[in-house]
Design a protein around this motif. Structure first.
Motif, short mmCIF file in Angstrom:
data_model
loop_
_atom_site.label_atom_id
_atom_site.label_comp_id
_atom_site.label_asym_id
_atom_site.label_seq_id
_atom_site.Cartn_x
_atom_site.Cartn_y
_atom_site.Cartn_z
N HIS A 87 0.82 -1.23 0.00
CA HIS A 87 0.00 0.00 0.00
C HIS A 87 0.85 1.27 0.00
N ALA A 134 3.28 1.87 -2.30
CA ALA A 134 3.94 1.97 -3.62
C ALA A 134 4.19 3.43 -4.00
N TYR A 135 3.33 4.33 -3.54
CA TYR A 135 3.46 5.74 -3.91
C TYR A 135 4.72 6.40 -3.36
N ILE A 136 5.40 5.79 -2.39
CA ILE A 136 6.62 6.42 -1.85
C ILE A 136 7.89 5.96 -2.55
N ASP A 196 9.24 6.70 -5.39
CA ASP A 196 10.04 7.80 -5.95
C ASP A 196 10.85 8.51 -4.87
N GLU A 197 10.20 8.75 -3.73
CA GLU A 197 10.89 9.39 -2.60
C GLU A 197 12.07 8.54 -2.16
#
Length: 102
Positions: free
Chosen positions: A59, A61-63, A65-66
Motif C-alpha cells: 500500500h 507503492a506511492y513512496i 520515488d521518494e
C-alpha cells in the motif's frame, strides 16, 4: 551469504512488526542470518546507511520515488512486497521474494 540487514516498512508499523517476526522465523528455519527491523515510513531515512534491503508494504507503492531520492548511490535493494503474502503475513513467501534480489 553475508548477514543481511533489512528494514521493513508499512504505514504505522503494527502489521510490519508481525511480518518482520514471520520473516525472521522463516530465515532462522533456513539458517540464514538476517536482521530485520520494522519501522514506520517516516523513519526510512534514518536507516539508509545501515541496511542492505528495504521491504515496503504494498500500500506504500506511492513512496517509491521518494525512496529513490533517499538512496542516492547507496547499494540498498528495494522490494515492494506483494499483496498476496503481505495480507496473510506469510514470512516464508516474503523471504523468498527478498532473496530473489540477492
Amino acid at each position: 551469504m553475508k548477514k543481511l540487514n533489512v528494514l521493513l516498512v508499512c504505514g504505522s508499523g503494527a502489521s510490519s512488526g508481525f511480518m518482520a517476526s514471520n520473516v525472521r522465523k522463516a530465515a532462522t528455519g533456513r539458517n540464514l542470518e538476517i536482521s530485520i527491523k520494522a519501522r514506520g515510513e517516516a523513519e526510512i531515512e534514518n536507516y539508509m546507511d545501515e541496511i542492505d534491503a528495504l521491504m515496503i508494504g504494498p500500500h506504500l507503492a506511492y513512496i517509491l520515488d521518494e525512496i529513490e531520492d533517499y538512496l542516492q548511490d547507496r547499494p540498498v535493494k528495494v522490494l515492494l512486497m506483494k499483496p498476496e503474502y503481505y495480507s496473510t503475513l506469510n514470512g516464508e513467501a516474503a523471504l523468498d521474494d527478498l532473496l530473489t534480489l540477492f
